[in-house]
Enzyme design. Structure first.
Site, short mmCIF file in Angstrom:
data_model
loop_
_atom_site.label_atom_id
_atom_site.label_comp_id
_atom_site.label_asym_id
_atom_site.label_seq_id
_atom_site.Cartn_x
_atom_site.Cartn_y
_atom_site.Cartn_z
N GLU A 165 -22.40 19.28 -8.38
CA GLU A 165 -21.72 19.16 -9.39
C GLU A 165 -20.49 18.04 -9.47
O GLU A 165 -20.49 17.21 -10.20
CB GLU A 165 -21.28 20.52 -10.08
CG GLU A 165 -22.17 21.30 -10.61
CD GLU A 165 -22.63 22.26 -9.35
OE1 GLU A 165 -22.39 22.16 -8.36
OE2 GLU A 165 -23.45 23.40 -9.64
N LYS A 180 -10.31 21.97 -12.95
CA LYS A 180 -11.50 22.08 -13.71
C LYS A 180 -12.41 23.21 -13.28
O LYS A 180 -12.20 23.79 -12.17
CB LYS A 180 -12.27 21.06 -13.59
CG LYS A 180 -13.06 20.90 -11.95
CD LYS A 180 -13.89 19.51 -12.16
CE LYS A 180 -15.17 19.70 -10.94
NZ LYS A 180 -14.39 19.63 -9.66
N ASP A 189 -32.65 33.66 -8.09
CA ASP A 189 -31.42 32.76 -8.47
C ASP A 189 -31.93 31.54 -9.54
O ASP A 189 -32.95 30.90 -9.15
CB ASP A 189 -30.62 32.12 -7.07
CG ASP A 189 -30.02 33.12 -6.49
OD1 ASP A 189 -29.14 33.77 -7.08
OD2 ASP A 189 -29.89 33.16 -5.25
#
Lengths: 682, 570
Positions: free
Chosen positions: A353, A397, A312
């Site tokens: 994030e 978003k 990953d």
């Protein structure tokens, strides 16, 4: 590295004590027969015992001096004991590791929630051994978690140092991929409700303990093949020794039973035969010390053969999570308004994030009116998140194509300059996060990845081992390509959905490759099961842990690299010691063959190139060398032969030189030295 | 002396020069590509039609082996009875008797398995009929069997994953029509023009210079001698094989016969490279084989041209080298080269008596047969080498930390088991039976057998031991040369060597084909940087080490009691 905290000295006195005791227990022929090479040595030992006893009572000296036969008997016994000791020591070390883990989970009180109630307050304290799969218990600050399980309610910081040796606490919470808790760890804060996922005695730790204790240790495929080859060598030497009798009769040379058995024991590959199981156990032990629990020895061995490694991106190649670094409003959109919209959409977004966007905006959440706002969570399907505010604004978003989809569906166009910023961000390795309001584009947020220092070197090392690295990321292809190149991985899967991983693994496997992957989420479970080596993070879900064949207690995604090396080391140690063992025979022949025939064929003295003192001393020296080489190689067997990623041919050359040529030369020196010592007494 | 050594070097170089294009040609033949012998297509089609064979039918490894074993059994029965009843069959101008059952058993097996151990003498033990239709026939078909098996093995690695080893009958027939027959015709013509008899007349009578009347055996010999050399058969027309002046008249025929021994075995190594398109692998295999071959030649040439130390001690000059048992027209060096060539390739023909080789040379030819894979018998040499490769692949695979693989297929327990058994087999056959013979000589020298064990050996002590060891080593290697000096035409030797011959031939063919068949079925693993390349020099060294150590470990005590003891005693 954390494993240093748990390293055990090679010859820890307590372990050595246990191992010595075990060495005698293992003399039981029923146990010995599993190791054909050492079993034949044991038979030889018994024969020498009978010969010595017969001589003691009858005084018949036709088989050589009594002291000589008894000495041979003791040396052979020592040879068997040394081999047993190697195995016992490896087992004892494994057990000691397991024991230190097991201590943490001896009956601890568990706050078991009474059946039929759903709250968190109705509980009764019972012994942890009474917990069954499917039971629920709660843990409060200071409690030791009594059993492996999955958090169903709550969030807590947990001290896992008992298992991982890592003192920094970790956060575990219900839902998602970090819901798993391990028995023996300690809750530091908050309160959680946990569902028991294993029956007592079946947890990973219990399985591991059983494996290292040898009870359920199965031989790995390569180990089986090697055992067959060694058995064949043993048979060849049985033929050599049996036929020597009529040959000697023809040449009118009497050969004593002691000489026959010494020749046989020296020739058969006792060195590798004696160390073989120790090497296997030590491999598992090394994995455990790297904080990896392997469900079988085979899994560790397979790891050495891995061709493709799926990693990953996040956490493995890049540090943790992406951070917002820039806001790019679309033409005609006010920057402040854009930033506000970004902040609003991220307020309820607890992903790293989302948090970094709020952070970058420098906004204070109190200033925003979010009453009656509906927050929309990110899903893998919509690949966007957002908020529907009470004033009717719908802010979204998400990934470029998903927002584009929303916008164009509503009949609006996607502004040119935003598309360009998206491209620019992507090709710089950033991740563009497009923001829309009421299906109109507001602008783009740039998120940037930070590649872990030193990761390139690790991939370079893997490449030299012949392992292809593949980065798996949800990023768009452009971003993925940029990071892949920067980090030095060989391939990448961009915009990866769980089934993409699965398909990639299948495709590689169909072309004959062995694939390893690491995962934690329930999503990963099918791919973990499909992969030849699936390493589940200990923090991962129970499903993931069940599907993989190893569990990494450190939750360290780069751990696969170590696992591959441990697997290779395991094979190399076996291969090199086999070579060494067989190469030894050359010198032993030169010691024993002249000794056997010197009396009747003086010409064969020319073969005595070592200039050994007498036939008796030559045979004794060879047998003694043969015995003491086993304990001398125990450290090597347990630590493993170092693996160097220098390419297969170069590695073969290196090991052939050290263990092949070395294996020819060392016994010449060793036997000569022992013979000189013996010469002083004879 | 120098020109003699130069001669051996030139012979070997000429062999290599001829073997390379021949290898290329052989690969083309079996790939079915266009080549210069395509005009034979109708002939082969005719054979296939009358035999009801579909040459394109694919066979898996079991079917492939079944076809080979069935037809071999048939030949064995035919040969056995033809030899027993040869006195009643035509073409017997000298009135030779039929063979005893135990001798026929040994002879039939011996030629069937491409060994040609001869416990009889061709002049008196066979008729022209059996020479041609049993001996020569078996010399062709046994060589063709070997080549066909090799092609089967190669097919296993031609495709990535396959069950198809090709068609045994197709390869078998083409081995004869395209390779063995054409080459034999060329060699036979050269021999005939140099004086080898090619006549159906019986014995001739001449009066020698001393005035004695001598019977000289003749016969249609040239053709048989050609295939005897080319097919690594080795069984001569005359009892003393190619040291007989009519079987090997002069230095030229000697050169041609020496080249014929090595030609096809070496060409097959090159053919492997062309056929699999792995020339580097072929080069490495060729390198390992040649390395040992040249060393062996050097030892033998050195010791044979140096002379016998026991004669030196008598103060007698030996300018021509050790000439006991050698032909003056050929010289010591030529015999030394031949002795290594014939034992390397499991040929077994001789142009001088191996019994008379100096001790260390005798040891070398023994060792050469114990390895039996330095070029080896036609086809089967590479099969033997393949077993060494499997063991080398396994050990070195472990040494580089990867599950061993060969040509993209994992080598696992089952394959290792088969390879290990075969390694075991030769040690068991050679040492086991030598031990039995040694036991009989040591403990029952006077047992009431047709020939008492005490009377078997012409030489006492170490040399006598070497004679017995040589006989079984030669039988196991399907070589066929004898150390001679051994009373071997009696029930004990005929039966024991017969058993060793059968087992030493068919098990080492079955095993590699089985391994190849099993490997070929497995998933193909593409090469990666972590893969150990089997076509590298390093791996070549590894195989060399495996060959030397395995052989040394299995046979050193036996060699120590025979040639080594003799060497140090002289």
């Amino acid at each position: 590295m954390t494993q240093n905290k748990r390293s055990i000295k090679l010859f820890d006195p307590a372990l050595v004590g246990t191992a010595i005791g075990q060495s005698f227990t293992k003399l039981n022929p029923w146990l010995m027969i599993k190791n054909p090479v050492m079993f034949t040595v044991e038979i030889g030992t018994i024969i020498m015992l009978v010969v010595s006893l017969y001589q003691l009572f009858t005084g018949d000296n036709s088989q050589g001096a009594l002291w000589y036969n008894i000495t041979i008997f003791f040396i052979l016994l020592l040879t068997v004991l040394f081999a047993n000791f190697a195995e016992a020591l490896a087992e004892a070390r494994g057990k000691a590791q397991a024991e230190s883990l097991r201590k943490t989970r001896e009956d601890t009180p568990a706050k078991k929630i009474n059946a039929g109630t759903s709250g968190m307050n109705d509980y009764k304290t019972v012994a942890s051994s009474l917990l069954r799969k499917g039971d629920f218990f709660i843990c409060e600050p200071g409690d030791i978690i009594p059993m492996d399980g999955e958090i169903v309610e709550g969030i807590a910081t947990i001290d896992e140092s008992a298992i991982t040796g890592e003192s920094a606490p970790v956060i575990r919470e219900s839902g998602g991929d970090k819901s798993s808790v391990t028995g023996g760890t300690k809750v530091l804060s908050d309160r959680i409700k946990v569902k028991v996922t294993t029956e007592p005695g079946e947890s990973f730790l219990d399985k591991m303990i059983a494996l290292v204790e040898g009870a359920s240790r199965q031989k790995t495929p390569n180990e089986i093949a090697l055992t067959i080859l060694l058995a064949a060598f043993t048979l060849i030497f049985i033929i050599v020794c049996v036929t020597l009798k009529p040959f000697a009769d023809y040449a009118n040379t009497p050969i004593t039973i002691a000489a026959f058995i010494s020749l046989f024991v020296c020739l058969i590959p006792t060195t590798i035969g004696g160390l073989l199981s120790a090497i296997g156990i030590a491999g598992m032990d090394r994995a455990l010390r790297a904080n990896v629990i392997a469900k079988s020895g085979k899994a560790v061995e397979t790891a050495g053969d891995i061709d493709v490694l799926l990693l990953d991106k996040t956490g493995t190649i890049t540090i943790g999570n992406r951070k917002a670094t820039n806001f790019y409003p679309a033409n005609g959109i006010d920057k402040t308004a854009f930033i506000d919209a970004c902040t609003l959409s991220s307020l309820a977004d607890h992903t790293p994030e989302g948090k970094s966007i709020v952070e970058l905006a420098g906004a204070n959440a109190v200033n925003f009116n979010t009453t009656n706002a509906i927050f929309i969570d990110f899903t893998a399907e919509t690949r966007s998140s957002g908020v529907d505010l009470a004033d009717g604004r719908r802010i979204r978003k998400g990934a470029f194509d998903s927002i584009k989809n929303i916008v164009t569906k509503a009949g609006n166009s996607f502004p040119e300059e935003t598309a360009e910023s998206v491209k620019a961000i992507s090709s710089n390795g950033g991740t563009p996060l497009v923001v829309s309001q009421n299906e109109k584009i507001l602008g783009v947020i740039e998120l940037q990845d930070i590649i872990k220092p030193g990761i390139q070197e690790r991939f370079e090392r893997l490449r030299k081992m012949g392992v292809k690295t593949v980065m798996v990321t949800g990023d768009n292809p452009l971003t993925a390509k940029f990071i892949a190149e920067k980090a030095g991985v060989d391939d990448f899967i961009a915009e990866a959905k769980p089934e993409d991983k699965m398909n990639y693994i299948r495709r590689e496997q169909e072309s004959g490759k062995l694939v390893a992957m690491m995962g934690d989420g329930t999503n990963d479970a099918p791919a973990l099961a499909q992969a030849d080596v699936g390493v589940a993070m200990n923090s991962g879900t129970a499903a993931a842990k069940e599907a993989g064949n190893m569990v990494d207690l450190d939750n360290d995604p780069t751990k696969l690299i170590e696992i591959v090396e441990i697997g290779k080391q395991l094979l190399i140690t076996r291969g090199t010691l086999t070579t060494f063992s067989i190469a030894n025979d050359v010198a032993k022949y030169f010691a024993i063959v002249p000794a056997l025939f010197i009396a009747s064929i003086p010409a064969l003295q020319s073969l005595n190139i070592m200039g050994l003192y007498s036939p008796e001393s030559a045979i004794l020296a060879a047998v003694i060398f043969n015995a003491i080489i086993i304990p001398m190689l125990i450290p090597l067997a347990l630590k493993g032969v170092a693996y160097k990623p220098i390419g297969a041919s170069a590695l073969l050359r290196r090991n052939l030189l050290i263990y092949g040529v070395g294996g020819v030369i060392v016994p010449f020196i060793g036997i000569k030295l022992i013979d000189m010592l013996l010469g002083l007494f004879m | 002396m120098n020109s003699e050594i130069l001669g051996t070097i030139l012979i070997f170089l000429a062999t290599l020069l001829l073997a390379y294009p021949l290898g290329k040609y052989i690969a083309k033949v079996f790939e079915g590509e266009k080549n210069i012998t395509n005009f034979l297509n109708p002939v082969e089609r005719f054979f296939f039609r009358i035999c009801g064979i579909n040459p394109n039918e694919s066979m898996n490894w079991k079917q492939f082996l079944k076809a080979m074993l069935t037809i071999n059994m048939l030949w064995l029965v035919y040969a056995f009875f033809a030899l027993i009843f040869q006195d009643k069959l035509p073409l017997n101008p000298d009135g030779n008797p039929g063979q005893t059952p135990d001798l026929a058993f040994n002879t039939a097996i011996s030629f069937l398995v491409n060994c040609n151990l001869q416990h009889y003498s061709g002049e008196s033990g066979l008729t022209y009929f059996t020479q041609l239709f049993v001996i020569t026939f078996l010399q062709f078909v046994s060589a063709a069997t070997g080549i066909a098996m090799l092609v089967g093995l190669l097919n296993a690695f031609k495709e990535k994953t396959t069950q198809n080893l090709g068609n045994f009958w197709n390869y078998f027939v083409k081995s004869i029509t395209r390779i063995l027959l054409p080459l034999s015709i060329v060699v036979a013509i050269i021999l005939a023009f140099n004086g080898t008899p090619t006549s159906f007349d019986g014995k001739d009578t001449i009066i020698t210079l001393q005035g004695d009347t001598v019977q000289v055996a003749r016969g249609p010999a040239a053709g048989m001698i050609a295939i005897k050399q080319l097919g690594t058969n080795g069984g001569g027309w005359f009892g003393v094989n190619s040291s007989h002046p009519l079987e090997n008249p002069n230095y030229i025929t000697n050169a041609v016969e020496t080249i014929s021994i090595l030609l096809i075995p070496i060409a097959l190594v090159f053919a492997l490279g062309f056929y699999l398109n792995k020339r580097k692998l072929a080069k490495v295999i060729f390198g390992v084989m040649t390395f040992l071959f040249v060393i062996f030649c050097a030892i033998n040439i050195y010791y044979e041209t140096k002379g016998n130390p026991a004669i030196d001690k008598l103060g007698i000059a030996q300018t021509a080298g050790s000439m006991e048992g050698k032909e003056v027209r050929l010289g010591a060096a030529a015999t030394a080269l031949w002795s290594v060539a014939t034992t390397s390739t499991s040929n077994g023909s001789v142009n001088g008596m191996h019994d008379s080789l100096t001790p260390l040379s005798g040891g070398v030819v023994l060792l050469d047969m114990m390895i039996n894979a330095l070029y080896g018998g036609v086809g089967v040499g590479i099969l033997n080498y393949f077993i060494f490769i499997i063991i080398a692949v396994f050990i070195s695979g472990l040494m580089v930390g990867r599950t061993p693989e060969f040509m993209g297929h994992k080598v696992e327990a089952r394959e290792v088991k088969i390879a290990a058994l075969i390694t075991l087999l030769s040690a068991f056959l050679i040492k086991g039976f030598t031990a039995l013979a040694a036991y009989m000589v040591a403990h029952h020298p006077d047992i009431a057998w047709q020939v008492k064990p005490g009377a078997w050996l012409n030489n006492p002590s170490y040399h006598g031991f070497s004679e017995m060891l040589y006989e079984f080593t030669s039988a196991n290697a399907n070589n066929g040369s004898g150390f001679e000096g051994l009373g071997d035409n009696n029930v004990f030797w005929n039966v024991t060597t017969g058993i060793v011959l059968l087992m030493g031939r068919f098990l080492p063919i079955i095993a590699p084909i089985a391994i190849a068949g099993i490997l070929a079925k497995k998933k193909f693993i593409p090469e990666s940087p972590g893969t150990l390349r089997t076509d590298s020099g390093t791996f070549g060294v590894m195989t060399l080490a495996v060959i030397l150590i395995l052989t040394a470990l299995s046979y050193l005590p036996a060699l120590a009691l025979g040639p080594i003891a003799e060497f140090f005693s002289l």
